[in-house]
Design a protein around this motif. Structure first.
Motif, PDB file in Angstrom:
ATOM      1  N   GLY A  90       0.809  -1.222   0.000  1.00 24.05           N
ATOM      2  CA  GLY A  90       0.000   0.000   0.000  1.00 24.05           C
ATOM      3  C   GLY A  90       0.836   1.262   0.000  1.00 24.05           C
ATOM      4  O   GLY A  90       0.291   2.364   0.045  1.00 24.05           O
ATOM      5  N   LYS A  91       2.156   1.133  -0.078  1.00 23.31           N
ATOM      6  CA  LYS A  91       3.057   2.286  -0.060  1.00 23.31           C
ATOM      7  C   LYS A  91       3.421   2.673  -1.494  1.00 23.31           C
ATOM      8  O   LYS A  91       3.722   1.811  -2.317  1.00 23.31           O
ATOM      9  CB  LYS A  91       4.339   1.964   0.717  1.00 23.31           C
ATOM     10  CG  LYS A  91       4.093   1.476   2.144  1.00 23.31           C
ATOM     11  CD  LYS A  91       3.457   2.555   3.002  1.00 23.31           C
ATOM     12  CE  LYS A  91       3.290   2.087   4.451  1.00 23.31           C
ATOM     13  NZ  LYS A  91       2.648   3.107   5.298  1.00 23.31           N
ATOM     14  N   TYR A  92       3.407   3.951  -1.782  1.00 26.25           N
ATOM     15  CA  TYR A  92       3.693   4.377  -3.155  1.00 26.25           C
ATOM     16  C   TYR A  92       4.496   5.666  -3.247  1.00 26.25           C
ATOM     17  O   TYR A  92       5.036   5.991  -4.301  1.00 26.25           O
ATOM     18  CB  TYR A  92       2.379   4.582  -3.919  1.00 26.25           C
ATOM     19  CG  TYR A  92       1.411   5.533  -3.254  1.00 26.25           C
ATOM     20  CD1 TYR A  92       1.520   6.903  -3.429  1.00 26.25           C
ATOM     21  CD2 TYR A  92       0.396   5.062  -2.440  1.00 26.25           C
ATOM     22  CE1 TYR A  92       0.635   7.785  -2.810  1.00 26.25           C
ATOM     23  CE2 TYR A  92      -0.490   5.929  -1.820  1.00 26.25           C
ATOM     24  CZ  TYR A  92      -0.364   7.288  -2.005  1.00 26.25           C
ATOM     25  OH  TYR A  92      -1.230   8.159  -1.401  1.00 26.25           O
ATOM     26  N   LYS A  93       4.613   6.430  -2.165  1.00 25.86           N
ATOM     27  CA  LYS A  93       5.269   7.736  -2.253  1.00 25.86           C
ATOM     28  C   LYS A  93       6.712   7.637  -2.709  1.00 25.86           C
ATOM     29  O   LYS A  93       7.217   8.512  -3.411  1.00 25.86           O
ATOM     30  CB  LYS A  93       5.195   8.440  -0.898  1.00 25.86           C
ATOM     31  CG  LYS A  93       5.864   9.818  -0.918  1.00 25.86           C
ATOM     32  CD  LYS A  93       5.722  10.555   0.404  1.00 25.86           C
ATOM     33  CE  LYS A  93       6.443  11.903   0.349  1.00 25.86           C
ATOM     34  NZ  LYS A  93       6.274  12.673   1.598  1.00 25.86           N
ATOM     35  N   ILE A  94       7.368   6.551  -2.333  1.00 29.27           N
ATOM     36  CA  ILE A  94       8.780   6.407  -2.674  1.00 29.27           C
ATOM     37  C   ILE A  94       9.006   6.388  -4.181  1.00 29.27           C
ATOM     38  O   ILE A  94      10.045   6.842  -4.682  1.00 29.27           O
ATOM     39  CB  ILE A  94       9.351   5.119  -2.025  1.00 29.27           C
ATOM     40  CG1 ILE A  94      10.860   5.021  -2.221  1.00 29.27           C
ATOM     41  CG2 ILE A  94       8.652   3.891  -2.566  1.00 29.27           C
ATOM     42  CD1 ILE A  94      11.640   6.106  -1.539  1.00 29.27           C
ATOM     43  N   GLU A 120       1.233  10.376   1.426  1.00 27.50           N
ATOM     44  CA  GLU A 120       0.889   8.974   1.220  1.00 27.50           C
ATOM     45  C   GLU A 120      -0.463   8.674   1.858  1.00 27.50           C
ATOM     46  O   GLU A 120      -0.552   8.139   2.967  1.00 27.50           O
ATOM     47  CB  GLU A 120       1.969   8.061   1.789  1.00 27.50           C
ATOM     48  CG  GLU A 120       1.877   6.640   1.268  1.00 27.50           C
ATOM     49  CD  GLU A 120       3.221   5.949   1.302  1.00 27.50           C
ATOM     50  OE1 GLU A 120       3.628   5.393   0.270  1.00 27.50           O
ATOM     51  OE2 GLU A 120       3.870   5.989   2.348  1.00 27.50           O
ATOM     52  N   VAL A 121      -1.520   9.027   1.155  1.00 27.47           N
ATOM     53  CA  VAL A 121      -2.884   8.763   1.608  1.00 27.47           C
ATOM     54  C   VAL A 121      -3.188   7.282   1.374  1.00 27.47           C
ATOM     55  O   VAL A 121      -2.864   6.744   0.304  1.00 27.47           O
ATOM     56  CB  VAL A 121      -3.895   9.637   0.839  1.00 27.47           C
ATOM     57  CG1 VAL A 121      -5.316   9.343   1.277  1.00 27.47           C
ATOM     58  CG2 VAL A 121      -3.553  11.114   1.039  1.00 27.47           C
ATOM     59  N   PRO A 122      -3.778   6.585   2.351  1.00 32.00           N
ATOM     60  CA  PRO A 122      -4.093   5.156   2.154  1.00 32.00           C
ATOM     61  C   PRO A 122      -4.904   4.932   0.884  1.00 32.00           C
ATOM     62  O   PRO A 122      -5.841   5.669   0.587  1.00 32.00           O
ATOM     63  CB  PRO A 122      -4.898   4.793   3.403  1.00 32.00           C
ATOM     64  CG  PRO A 122      -4.435   5.768   4.435  1.00 32.00           C
ATOM     65  CD  PRO A 122      -4.158   7.047   3.691  1.00 32.00           C
ATOM     66  N   LEU A 123      -4.546   3.906   0.139  1.00 31.20           N
ATOM     67  CA  LEU A 123      -5.230   3.590  -1.107  1.00 31.20           C
ATOM     68  C   LEU A 123      -6.565   2.914  -0.818  1.00 31.20           C
ATOM     69  O   LEU A 123      -6.670   2.078   0.081  1.00 31.20           O
ATOM     70  CB  LEU A 123      -4.367   2.661  -1.969  1.00 31.20           C
ATOM     71  CG  LEU A 123      -3.037   3.228  -2.461  1.00 31.20           C
ATOM     72  CD1 LEU A 123      -2.223   2.139  -3.136  1.00 31.20           C
ATOM     73  CD2 LEU A 123      -3.266   4.388  -3.416  1.00 31.20           C
ATOM     74  N   ARG A 124      -7.576   3.285  -1.589  1.00 28.60           N
ATOM     75  CA  ARG A 124      -8.866   2.614  -1.446  1.00 28.60           C
ATOM     76  C   ARG A 124      -8.695   1.130  -1.755  1.00 28.60           C
ATOM     77  O   ARG A 124      -8.046   0.761  -2.726  1.00 28.60           O
ATOM     78  CB  ARG A 124      -9.900   3.220  -2.392  1.00 28.60           C
ATOM     79  CG  ARG A 124     -10.381   4.597  -1.972  1.00 28.60           C
ATOM     80  CD  ARG A 124     -11.620   4.977  -2.770  1.00 28.60           C
ATOM     81  NE  ARG A 124     -11.329   5.163  -4.177  1.00 28.60           N
ATOM     82  CZ  ARG A 124     -11.038   6.352  -4.732  1.00 28.60           C
ATOM     83  NH1 ARG A 124     -10.988   7.432  -3.979  1.00 28.60           N
ATOM     84  NH2 ARG A 124     -10.806   6.442  -6.019  1.00 28.60           N
ATOM     85  N   GLY A 125      -9.326   0.306  -0.914  1.00 27.49           N
ATOM     86  CA  GLY A 125      -9.178  -1.137  -1.084  1.00 27.49           C
ATOM     87  C   GLY A 125      -8.136  -1.729  -0.168  1.00 27.49           C
ATOM     88  O   GLY A 125      -7.979  -2.940  -0.099  1.00 27.49           O
TER      89      GLY A 125
END
Length: 545
Positions: free
Chosen positions: A355-359, A517-522
């Motif tokens: 669920g992490k994507y900012k990096i 890094e807003v939590p992703l839906r799902g």
């Protein structure tokens, strides 16, 4: 009364056990739904390939087309008409999907694209071909937006990463396979087949989506924002024409370019005013109040600027300086495209798992900056292996950014705005590419002419007075000293393009640091303590197929 009470108690007592047994049994329709989703994704990728492949495949056939239809002075409009129609229609398709349902709007765009393809293949004059290419472009705008928005509807952001590699692969196939397929079809079947080839592929996508994709039908009570759509179309058209004509058809300081600039600014200013007054704006401005959406839209613009700018001038450098053929120069882009594909796959897997994507936007911005700087160091002695390694670095940066920015953009808007969110991100990336090719092209042209004058004198400079790009056949006819001067001039021009690209990439890398890094839906679907929340989050998606 006693019997009824005991029956109720027995039923109540057995309820937990029955629920436990049902929980252990797999859903009866889970496999068909999974298979249906896979079929839909496959059909969407075909549609995406059609939209991306078209410009790549047409370029190699242009000399043959001009030879049969004539109209050399209008040659550039074959590409420009398609690009203009695509860019101008993109936000409108997105809004129509939000208002009236994604499936019907998407199928309509496929039909328009296929109709434009068939008509382009039957064109009997350059004027007809330009007009039919515009029809094709209208459909292509809906294809790109429809693919992104439908995936946004079907797959939660947390799970969407697994499809990033597929989309990156489609892009690689289009960029590498386009020139090869275009050349092969033109040589063996005739140039008309570069348009007819779309028909069977489009028919497969049309049939699969019609049969398998089931999305909730919508019917908006609001009226279409015709005024806003017209103003936005005029504004986008003016901007694209500036980037297409500036420095080519007309000088940058000419009345035509300045006039287009004024029309573009006034149209977009009026568009912003109208959008704050209508009930159903074609591009709701409130989506830009989300900092993440605004940031990734800007990053997408810069990524398009750098990506399209670099891929435009890399083949020219490879053909002129490294002696590659037109076909081989496409294959020599393979390190960049493989780097993009591999990293996109990894980024998608990591995003889905954690669920992490900012990096990824941060690393992507840094890799693109480093890759562009390395490319700026190339000269007439640089080997193909070295340039391939530099391109791989650039490709890895693109792999971190291309799909991740779309993922964050879609996660930053409400589901009802999925279409306009997807179309806005796509539009800004497209506009970034147009500006990148125009501005970096102007830098390239000026540097080539200055270097030719410096190394070869007035006679050498006169060769590039009309255009800074010479085809390989013309290059072979030049005297050795002039050819040597031109080779150095192209290397110098490429140095300027990539160096400025590196500087611009720094802005994108800095902007990525501010993405939250807003939590992703799902994401709740991965939680062991939130089964109810997970079911509530994923159930609507499962029911769409």
């Amino acid at each position: 009364m006693v019997r009824k009470q005991s029956d109720d108690e027995a039923s109540s007592a057995s309820a937990p056990a029955q629920a436990a047994r049902e929980a252990q049994q797999p859903p009866a329709k889970a496999e068909p739904k999974q298979r249906s989703t896979s079929v839909v994704i496959f059909a969407l990728m075909i549609a995406m390939l059609l939209a991306m492949l078209d410009n790549m495949i047409v370029g190699t056939a242009m000399p043959t087309i001009v030879g049969e239809l004539g109209g050399l002075e209008h040659l550039s409009w074959v590409v420009t008409a398609y690009t203009l129609a695509t860019a101008a229609s993109t936000p409108i398709w997105g809004k129509l999907g939000d208002m009236y349902g994604r499936k019907g709007v998407f199928l309509t765009s496929i039909v328009i694209f296929l109709g434009g393809s068939a008509l382009s293949g039957m064109a009997q004059s350059m004027g007809e071909l330009i007009g039919f290419r515009a029809i094709q472009g209208l459909g292509a705008g809906g294809l790109m937006v429809g693919v992104m928005a439908i995936i946004g509807d079907l797959v939660p952001p947390r799970e969407r990463g697994r499809y990033q590699g597929i989309m990156a692969g489609v892009m690689a196939v289009a960029m590498i396979g386009g020139p090869l397929v275009g050349g092969t079809l033109t040589d063996h079947l005739g140039w008309r087949w570069i348009f007819y080839i779309n028909l069977p592929l489009g028919a497969i996508a049309l049939a699969a989506i019609t049969a398998v994709l089931h999305l909730p039908k919508k019917r908006s009570e609001g009226r279409i924002d015709y005024t806003g759509a017209a103003l936005l179309t005029v504004g986008i058209t003016a901007l694209v024409l500036i980037t297409t004509w500036g420095g080519n058809e007309y000088a940058w300081g000419s009345g035509q370019i300045i006039g287009l600039g004024a029309v573009g600014v006034l149209s977009l200013a009026a568009f912003l005013y109208v959008e704050t007054r209508v009930a159903e704006p074609v591009l709701p401005l409130h989506i830009f109040r989300n900092p993440n959406f605004s940031l990734v839209t800007a990053i997408g613009f810069l990524t398009g600027f750098v990506m399209f700018g670099s891929t435009t001038f890399l083949p020219l450098y490879q053909q002129t300086v490294q002696g590659a053929t037109a076909t081989n120069s496409g294959l020599l882009l393979l390190p960049m495209l493989l780097g993009m594909l591999v990293v996109s796959l990894v980024a998608g897997r990591v995003t889905t798992a954690t669920g992490k994507y900012k990096i990824f936007p941060i690393v992507g911005g840094l890799l693109i900056t480093v890759g562009m700087f390395l490319l700026s160091t190339m000269d007439t002695e640089t080997t193909r292996f070295t340039s391939g390694a530099f391109m791989a670095v650039l490709g890895m940066g693109m792999g971190c950014l291309m799909q991740t920015t779309m993922l964050v953009a879609q996660n930053s808007v409400e589901m009802k705005d999925m279409g306009v969110g997807s179309s806005s991100a796509t539009l800004f990336r497209t506009l970034g590419g147009s500006f990148g090719v125009a501005i970096l092209g102007a830098l390239f042209t000026n540097q080539v002419r200055d270097t030719m004058t410096e190394r070869g004198g007035g006679k050498a400079a006169a060769i590039t007075s009309g255009s800074a790009q010479l085809d390989p056949a013309s290059l072979k006819l030049l005297p050795p000293p002039i050819r040597d001067a031109y080779t150095h001039a192209v290397a110098s021009g490429a140095h300027q393009v990539f160096l400025w690209g590196a500087l611009i990439s720094i802005v994108g890398a800095v902007a990525a640091w501010f993405v939250k890094e807003v939590p992703l839906r799902g994401a709740a679907a991965k939680s062991t303590d939130g089964d109810d929340a997970a079911a509530a989050d994923t159930a609507p998606i499962a029911e769409t197929v």
